[in-house]
Design a protein around this motif. Structure first.
Motif, PDB file in Angstrom:
ATOM      1  N   SER A 155      37.968  42.996  48.247  1.00 31.76           N
ATOM      2  CA  SER A 155      38.051  41.016  48.223  1.00 31.76           C
ATOM      3  C   SER A 155      35.812  41.127  48.008  1.00 31.76           C
ATOM      4  CB  SER A 155      37.826  40.152  49.379  1.00 31.76           C
ATOM      5  OG  SER A 155      37.306  39.277  49.409  1.00 31.76           O
ATOM      6  N   ALA A 156      34.973  41.999  48.672  1.00 31.23           N
ATOM      7  CA  ALA A 156      33.908  41.834  49.009  1.00 31.23           C
ATOM      8  C   ALA A 156      33.312  42.641  47.619  1.00 31.23           C
ATOM      9  CB  ALA A 156      33.842  43.239  50.217  1.00 31.23           C
ATOM     10  N   VAL A 157      34.635  43.876  46.771  1.00 29.96           N
ATOM     11  CA  VAL A 157      33.783  44.338  46.054  1.00 29.96           C
ATOM     12  C   VAL A 157      33.942  43.076  44.157  1.00 29.96           C
ATOM     13  CG1 VAL A 157      34.781  45.735  43.878  1.00 29.96           C
ATOM     14  CG2 VAL A 157      34.745  46.426  46.406  1.00 29.96           C
ATOM     15  N   LEU A 158      34.921  42.150  44.762  1.00 28.75           N
ATOM     16  CA  LEU A 158      35.224  41.232  43.740  1.00 28.75           C
ATOM     17  C   LEU A 158      34.562  39.958  43.190  1.00 28.75           C
ATOM     18  CD1 LEU A 158      39.502  41.355  43.244  1.00 28.75           C
ATOM     19  CD2 LEU A 158      37.221  42.573  41.711  1.00 28.75           C
ATOM     20  N   VAL A 159      33.935  39.801  44.947  1.00 30.08           N
ATOM     21  CA  VAL A 159      33.367  38.567  45.073  1.00 30.08           C
ATOM     22  C   VAL A 159      31.765  39.347  44.168  1.00 30.08           C
ATOM     23  CG1 VAL A 159      31.566  37.192  47.022  1.00 30.08           C
ATOM     24  CG2 VAL A 159      34.022  37.922  47.584  1.00 30.08           C
ATOM     25  N   VAL A 160      31.140  39.968  44.707  1.00 29.04           N
ATOM     26  CA  VAL A 160      30.242  40.733  43.524  1.00 29.04           C
ATOM     27  C   VAL A 160      30.613  41.095  42.856  1.00 29.04           C
ATOM     28  CG1 VAL A 160      28.072  42.594  43.366  1.00 29.04           C
ATOM     29  CG2 VAL A 160      28.926  41.758  45.710  1.00 29.04           C
ATOM     30  N   THR A 161      31.637  40.846  42.055  1.00 29.56           N
ATOM     31  CA  THR A 161      31.229  41.465  40.381  1.00 29.56           C
ATOM     32  C   THR A 161      31.281  39.917  39.731  1.00 29.56           C
ATOM     33  OG1 THR A 161      32.595  43.321  41.144  1.00 29.56           O
ATOM     34  CG2 THR A 161      33.221  42.421  38.569  1.00 29.56           C
ATOM     35  N   PHE A 162      32.287  39.182  40.215  1.00 26.76           N
ATOM     36  CA  PHE A 162      32.557  38.002  39.754  1.00 26.76           C
ATOM     37  C   PHE A 162      31.578  37.040  39.589  1.00 26.76           C
ATOM     38  CE2 PHE A 162      37.329  38.601  40.853  1.00 26.76           C
ATOM     39  CZ  PHE A 162      37.671  38.924  39.977  1.00 26.76           C
ATOM     40  N   GLY A 163      30.763  37.356  41.239  1.00 27.91           N
ATOM     41  CA  GLY A 163      29.441  36.452  41.420  1.00 27.91           C
ATOM     42  C   GLY A 163      28.251  37.078  40.676  1.00 27.91           C
ATOM     43  N   LEU A 164      28.151  37.835  39.491  1.00 29.30           N
ATOM     44  CA  LEU A 164      27.095  38.306  39.078  1.00 29.30           C
ATOM     45  C   LEU A 164      27.922  37.976  37.368  1.00 29.30           C
ATOM     46  CD1 LEU A 164      26.650  41.900  40.096  1.00 29.30           C
ATOM     47  CD2 LEU A 164      25.146  40.159  40.384  1.00 29.30           C
TER      48      LEU A 164
ATOM     49  N   GLN B  63      33.034  36.168  30.465  1.00 25.58           N
ATOM     50  CA  GLN B  63      34.310  35.930  31.365  1.00 25.58           C
ATOM     51  C   GLN B  63      35.014  36.983  31.581  1.00 25.58           C
ATOM     52  OE1 GLN B  63      37.598  35.363  29.276  1.00 25.58           O
ATOM     53  NE2 GLN B  63      38.855  35.287  31.152  1.00 25.58           N
ATOM     54  N   ALA B  64      35.389  38.191  30.614  1.00 27.46           N
ATOM     55  CA  ALA B  64      36.233  39.269  30.676  1.00 27.46           C
ATOM     56  C   ALA B  64      35.875  39.981  32.533  1.00 27.46           C
ATOM     57  CB  ALA B  64      34.890  40.375  29.720  1.00 27.46           C
ATOM     58  N   GLY B  65      34.823  39.734  33.099  1.00 26.13           N
ATOM     59  CA  GLY B  65      35.377  40.731  34.276  1.00 26.13           C
ATOM     60  C   GLY B  65      36.596  40.424  34.318  1.00 26.13           C
ATOM     61  N   SER B  66      36.777  38.864  34.895  1.00 24.67           N
ATOM     62  CA  SER B  66      37.932  38.015  35.706  1.00 24.67           C
ATOM     63  C   SER B  66      39.345  38.645  34.537  1.00 24.67           C
ATOM     64  CB  SER B  66      37.583  36.355  35.994  1.00 24.67           C
ATOM     65  OG  SER B  66      37.767  35.984  34.343  1.00 24.67           O
TER      66      SER B  66
ATOM     67  N   TYR C 108      33.892  40.448  24.353  1.00 23.24           N
ATOM     68  CA  TYR C 108      34.859  40.835  26.030  1.00 23.24           C
ATOM     69  C   TYR C 108      34.537  42.822  26.187  1.00 23.24           C
ATOM     70  CZ  TYR C 108      37.957  36.913  25.682  1.00 23.24           C
ATOM     71  OH  TYR C 108      38.343  35.696  26.254  1.00 23.24           O
ATOM     72  N   GLY C 109      35.121  43.014  24.670  1.00 22.93           N
ATOM     73  CA  GLY C 109      34.388  44.516  24.983  1.00 22.93           C
ATOM     74  C   GLY C 109      33.459  44.830  26.221  1.00 22.93           C
ATOM     75  N   ILE C 110      32.070  44.161  25.484  1.00 20.96           N
ATOM     76  CA  ILE C 110      31.128  44.789  26.267  1.00 20.96           C
ATOM     77  C   ILE C 110      30.949  44.528  27.791  1.00 20.96           C
ATOM     78  CG2 ILE C 110      28.108  44.425  26.853  1.00 20.96           C
ATOM     79  CD1 ILE C 110      28.240  44.043  23.354  1.00 20.96           C
ATOM     80  N   GLY C 111      31.835  43.014  28.022  1.00 22.79           N
ATOM     81  CA  GLY C 111      31.699  42.245  29.247  1.00 22.79           C
ATOM     82  C   GLY C 111      32.815  43.392  30.259  1.00 22.79           C
ATOM     83  N   ALA C 112      33.598  43.607  29.770  1.00 23.05           N
ATOM     84  CA  ALA C 112      34.087  44.486  30.294  1.00 23.05           C
ATOM     85  C   ALA C 112      34.231  45.636  30.789  1.00 23.05           C
ATOM     86  CB  ALA C 112      35.696  44.890  29.765  1.00 23.05           C
ATOM     87  N   ALA C 113      33.471  46.352  29.660  1.00 24.30           N
ATOM     88  CA  ALA C 113      32.496  47.191  30.336  1.00 24.30           C
ATOM     89  C   ALA C 113      31.219  46.932  31.054  1.00 24.30           C
ATOM     90  CB  ALA C 113      31.708  48.089  29.459  1.00 24.30           C
TER      91      ALA C 113
ATOM     92  N   VAL D 162      30.029  28.924  34.556  1.00 19.30           N
ATOM     93  CA  VAL D 162      29.758  29.284  35.185  1.00 19.30           C
ATOM     94  C   VAL D 162      30.239  28.720  36.693  1.00 19.30           C
ATOM     95  CG1 VAL D 162      27.749  29.173  36.095  1.00 19.30           C
ATOM     96  CG2 VAL D 162      27.103  29.453  33.738  1.00 19.30           C
ATOM     97  N   ALA D 163      30.146  27.645  36.355  1.00 20.90           N
ATOM     98  CA  ALA D 163      30.987  26.299  37.439  1.00 20.90           C
ATOM     99  C   ALA D 163      31.795  28.001  37.939  1.00 20.90           C
ATOM    100  CB  ALA D 163      31.507  25.463  37.582  1.00 20.90           C
ATOM    101  N   GLY D 164      32.933  28.219  36.927  1.00 22.16           N
ATOM    102  CA  GLY D 164      35.125  28.849  37.716  1.00 22.16           C
ATOM    103  C   GLY D 164      34.334  29.909  37.959  1.00 22.16           C
ATOM    104  N   LEU D 165      33.446  30.854  37.692  1.00 16.83           N
ATOM    105  CA  LEU D 165      33.507  32.051  37.746  1.00 16.83           C
ATOM    106  C   LEU D 165      32.276  32.173  39.106  1.00 16.83           C
ATOM    107  CD1 LEU D 165      32.229  33.739  34.572  1.00 16.83           C
ATOM    108  CD2 LEU D 165      34.287  34.026  35.905  1.00 16.83           C
TER     109      LEU D 165
END
Length: 465
Positions: free
Chosen positions: A432-441, A282-285, A406-411, A342-345
């Motif tokens: 938008s394209a960058v964040l789609v990939v980031t949140f998807g992963l 969840q840290a990515g979001s 959170y720390g590992i996830g942010a990195a 998983v569903a939310g991200l």
């Protein structure tokens, strides 16, 4: 136990009110200071001529909070709960004072390190005290109350520190910790029992604590490096170090972790994976959503921050709603949490790709619901499944492992975003394209938490009472 003795009124009754306020305030200090940086630090670094060190104000706080939390159970055993809390709160207050009067960035960072060390210990011991000060039936409600604290900090922390910064000074945002910390110490003296001391606690594992701190520092460094190769080296080095520390800890005379920590064959071990993996994903979001709302949807900082804080509101609201469910339902809620995450991200990635704000809001509610449904019962299961003599270590690790996640996830999220070109994303479509990939992963990273939760509940359903 009657309904009146097990309902919400019980934790604010004469018998438990002092304990509830004390533990919530201890957690509030950590929560508030976690959100403080976003509004007070930008002004501070400009005045102190240290813009390039802005991210380290968060990094040093996090690293020392994790180190303090990892050693908190041993300090509690050595000193007793009351003395350990007073000592740790004193370190936190000294750090807050040094940060408030800092004349340079190194001085401010030193203050932040002391803040993190003290508050990491305070939060961990507060978690360890929950099963000591409250009966099992009230534990979910205490976690529900603490989730409200986090939600209030998510809203009130940036607002309060912003008002203090704009009307007085950024220094006031740090100085406000002084009266709050003093109130906490007074409550501890009156509410928290001295506690038994271990007659032969053994030496503090300084080397292992330093290795944990160094590993988390390497993770944080990896998240801000421009070179994907160097970032990968930092993350791999950190992973190897943490695994080595856990292995060494299993045979140590003074262990930091409970037996079978992070072993999927064990209830506590599998539970710690859930506590680590959910924040990690969840840290990515948490890192990139507000930035995306400002640069894709054109929102101002306040509105974007409110959308980002919706997750915390959903967390606390749902945690309150499920705090009294029957025992037979609780393992299902533990398993439901990672599924909702998983569903939310995944929905968040879709919403950003479609530029659909309604879906963004729904995704935030789902992410908050993931924690609201499962977090309290996951934590309670770990506490109650701990082996005799290990409950303090298991309980104190919960906020520590959460912070590490959170720390590992942010990195990792930073590494993903940099790898797919966030630095060159100068248009809303490109970002938008960058964040789609980031949140998807990030959604993919949360899948293992589902399997950890299933493994955990298979071995623990009968433990709820």
């Amino acid at each position: 136990m009657s309904d009146s003795a097990s309902g919400w009124a019980a934790i604010v009754s004469r018998r438990y009110l002092g304990a509830t306020v004390t533990l919530c305030l201890g957690v509030a200090l950590l929560a508030f200071n976690g959100f403080l940086v976003s509004t007070a630090m930008p002004t501070a670094v400009v005045e102190l001529d240290g813009v390039e060190l802005l991210s380290w104000a968060t990094t040093v706080f996090l690293v020392f909070a994790i180190m303090g939390g990892a050693g908190a159970a041993l300090l509690k055993a050595r000193l007793g709960a009351r003395t350990a809390l007073i000592a740790a709160a004193s370190v936190f207050l000294v750090g807050s004072l040094l940060a408030a009067i800092a004349g340079s960035m190194p001085e401010l960072l030193f203050g932040r390190a002391l803040q993190g060390l003290g508050e990491g210990i305070v939060a961990a011991i507060c978690y360890a005290l929950i099963p000591e000060l409250f009966p099992s039936v009230l534990v979910p409600k205490v976690f529900g109350a603490e989730s409200v604290v986090w939600a209030l900090a998510a809203f009130g922390g940036p607002v309060l520190s912003g008002v203090l910064t704009e009307t007085l000074s950024w220094r006031a945002a740090f100085a406000v910790n002084l009266p709050l910390g003093a109130i906490f110490m007074a409550l501890v003296l009156f509410i928290v029992p001295v506690g038994q001391r271990d007659s032969a606690p053994g030496p503090l594992p300084i080397v292992r604590l330093l290795l944990i701190g160094g590993a988390i520092m390497a993770v944080s460094l990896g998240g801000v490096l421009n070179s994907a190769w160097l970032a990968g080296v930092c993350l791999v080095s950190a992973a190897v170090t943490l695994v080595a520390v856990i292995r060494r800890d299993e045979a140590a005379a003074t262990p930091l972790f409970p037996t079978q920590a992070f072993r999927l064959s064990d209830t506590v071990g599998a539970g710690l994976w859930v506590i680590l993996l959910m924040p990690l994903a969840q840290a990515g979001s948490a890192v990139f959503l507000v930035y995306g709302l400002q640069n894709i949807f054109g929102y101002g900082a306040t509105l974007a921050g409110l959308v980002g804080a919706l997750m915390s509101v959903a967390w606390s609201t749902i945690a309150i709603g499920v705090a009294g469910v029957p025992a037979r339902i609780r393992p299902r809620l533990i398993r439901l949490g990672p599924v909702l995450l998983v569903a939310g991200l995944a929905l968040l990635a879709l919403a950003i790709g479609l530029s659909n704000m309604a879906l963004v809001l729904v995704s935030q509610v789902l992410i908050g619901a993931a924690y609201g449904t499962s977090w309290a019962y996951t934590s309670q299961t770990i506490m109650e499944a701990a082996r005799p003599g290990e409950r303090d270590r298991a309980s104190a690790l919960l906020p520590t492992i959460q912070s590490a996640g959170y720390g590992i996830g942010a990195a990792l999220a930073g590494l993903i975003a940099n790898g797919v070109g966030i630095g060159a994303a100068t248009t809303p479509a490109a970002l938008s394209a960058v964040l789609v990939v980031t949140f998807g992963l990030c959604a993919a990273l949360s899948v293992p938490a589902i399997f950890a939760a299933i493994t955990m509940t298979r071995r623990s359903a009968q433990r709820f009472t």
